[in-house]
Write a protein that holds these residues in place. Sequence first.
Motif, PDB file in Angstrom:
ATOM      1  N   VAL A 121       4.352   5.746  -7.711  1.00  0.00           N
ATOM      2  CA  VAL A 121       3.235   5.205  -8.344  1.00  0.00           C
ATOM      3  C   VAL A 121       1.550   6.249  -6.743  1.00  0.00           C
ATOM      4  N   ASP A 122       0.471   6.405  -7.667  1.00  0.00           N
ATOM      5  CA  ASP A 122      -0.041   6.939  -6.821  1.00  0.00           C
ATOM      6  C   ASP A 122      -1.122   6.550  -7.298  1.00  0.00           C
ATOM      7  N   VAL A 123      -1.481   5.761  -6.859  1.00  0.00           N
ATOM      8  CA  VAL A 123      -3.106   5.252  -7.570  1.00  0.00           C
ATOM      9  C   VAL A 123      -4.258   6.958  -6.761  1.00  0.00           C
ATOM     10  N   LYS A 124      -4.520   6.982  -6.269  1.00  0.00           N
ATOM     11  CA  LYS A 124      -5.435   8.684  -5.612  1.00  0.00           C
ATOM     12  C   LYS A 124      -5.333  10.014  -6.315  1.00  0.00           C
ATOM     13  N   ALA A 125      -3.758   9.623  -6.673  1.00  0.00           N
ATOM     14  CA  ALA A 125      -3.324  10.632  -8.142  1.00  0.00           C
ATOM     15  C   ALA A 125      -4.421  10.694  -9.518  1.00  0.00           C
ATOM     16  N   ILE A 126      -4.010   8.870  -9.491  1.00  0.00           N
ATOM     17  CA  ILE A 126      -4.898   8.666 -11.271  1.00  0.00           C
ATOM     18  C   ILE A 126      -6.035   8.586 -10.762  1.00  0.00           C
ATOM     19  N   GLY A 127      -6.717   8.110  -9.914  1.00  0.00           N
ATOM     20  CA  GLY A 127      -7.396   7.901  -9.727  1.00  0.00           C
ATOM     21  C   GLY A 127      -8.668   6.774 -10.108  1.00  0.00           C
TER      22      GLY A 127
ATOM     23  N   ALA B  43       1.056  -1.429  -0.199  1.00  0.00           N
ATOM     24  CA  ALA B  43      -0.078   0.554   0.203  1.00  0.00           C
ATOM     25  C   ALA B  43       0.292   1.019   0.075  1.00  0.00           C
ATOM     26  N   ASP B  44       1.893   1.058   0.915  1.00  0.00           N
ATOM     27  CA  ASP B  44       2.932   2.062   0.985  1.00  0.00           C
ATOM     28  C   ASP B  44       3.671   1.976  -0.478  1.00  0.00           C
ATOM     29  N   PHE B  45       3.677   1.323  -0.969  1.00  0.00           N
ATOM     30  CA  PHE B  45       4.372   1.336  -2.345  1.00  0.00           C
ATOM     31  C   PHE B  45       3.307   2.049  -3.092  1.00  0.00           C
ATOM     32  N   LEU B  46       2.032   1.783  -3.778  1.00  0.00           N
ATOM     33  CA  LEU B  46       1.958   2.147  -4.160  1.00  0.00           C
ATOM     34  C   LEU B  46      -0.006   3.051  -3.969  1.00  0.00           C
ATOM     35  N   GLY B  47       0.712   3.789  -2.660  1.00  0.00           N
ATOM     36  CA  GLY B  47      -0.347   5.426  -1.999  1.00  0.00           C
ATOM     37  C   GLY B  47      -1.170   4.947  -1.769  1.00  0.00           C
ATOM     38  N   ALA B  48      -1.735   3.667  -1.537  1.00  0.00           N
ATOM     39  CA  ALA B  48      -3.107   3.365  -1.572  1.00  0.00           C
ATOM     40  C   ALA B  48      -3.226   3.064   0.161  1.00  0.00           C
ATOM     41  N   THR B  49      -4.448   2.498   0.511  1.00  0.00           N
ATOM     42  CA  THR B  49      -4.602   1.972   1.952  1.00  0.00           C
ATOM     43  C   THR B  49      -4.196   0.264   2.065  1.00  0.00           C
ATOM     44  N   PRO B  50      -3.963  -0.605   3.093  1.00  0.00           N
ATOM     45  CA  PRO B  50      -3.752  -1.721   3.037  1.00  0.00           C
ATOM     46  C   PRO B  50      -5.098  -2.622   2.395  1.00  0.00           C
TER      47      PRO B  50
END
Length: 409
Positions: free
Chosen positions: A207-213, A75-82
Amino acid sequence: MASVDAIRAHFPALTRREGVHPVAFFDGPGGTQVPRVVADAMTDYLLHHNANTHWAYPTSVETDAMLAAARVTLADFLGATPGEISFGANMTTILFHVARAIGRTLQPGDEIIVTELDHHANVAPWQALAKERGAVLKWLPLDLETYRHEAGVLESLLSPRTKVVAIGAASNILGTVSDVAAVVALAKTVGAITVVDAVHLAPHALVDVKAIGADFVLCSAYKFYGPHIGICYGRHAATAALDVPRLEPAPDYVPECLETGTQNHEGILGAAAAVDFLAGLAGDDTASRRERLGTVMHALHERGDSLLRELWAGLHAIEGVTVFGPPPGTARTPTVSFHVQGHESEQVARFLGPRGVYVSHGDFYATTVARRLGLAHEGLVRAGCSCYTTTAEMTRLIDGVRALVEGTA
């Protein structure tokens, strides 16, 4: 940031030789080498903690805790939550599974948009759905002058019937980095589910999954110094909405509902170890894991850009060599594909191998790109820079291609 020499010391594979030549691994876009700490983490699990999950005896309890910690790390790697991270055999297998679940809601005439730039792992699942459900497959075309998606076309492809937009974050054959956040934003205007293949981007950018959306973002650990395993970010609400094929007693809650059968526990822990290896290259224990990853990815991008410029100039200087992809200084990864006139790609790879230069050849499952370039048969030669790539290795690659062309081997 650790030096290249310090980084290389972590990789036992780099001691391999072809006769007098140390091996230079340029096959990273197809799978990177693995640092010792990754293999150690996998071995430690198998020898000391190996068990199935959710039982009351110690090794099972230990396994549950280690897998939960791995979700935090990825999750840290992708900017997500576990709770948004799941695992599977590989990106392709996971995406077929996700697509099958999405397909249960599709009606004849519904539309799916894919791109000509993509690896076919983000094409074939949607082709299968179009065939099975009577959906309409639309293609976002590749511009052969810019090596990017044709500008302005996506808007004309979208309609109220668009149910899925599937796109790659970076091309594993051309190195092109696409503005997937912009694509996702457009897709949301018609309510489409968005699926992003980040396999080739993940080793080269944070990678920032929140920014990608996007609703789903997938990657593979073996592209960023881990074992052969796939990772899926699924936005919680998007995953919960899926009608996922599953066994009756299997977990029906997010994110484990996406995981079929007993998982590759040692692979999951190896993937987490690969993330921690990357974060550790920053050498700053006071920063968060995510912050350290950002530092490392920025530094690796700078190094990769420098190597890319050297490779780009060196190959362009060789008569009969054609290089494909966006030029240095634009949004791209340090991955270059090229064609040597009069030589099929496999012949080039076989020539370079004994010189200690390992390159990939073929279409790399980006079949549509190779077809559009007119090289579906001959294929392309691909060289990718990884964290352990050196300028000396780059020189050997360029010299090897020149020797082939000039017949001076």
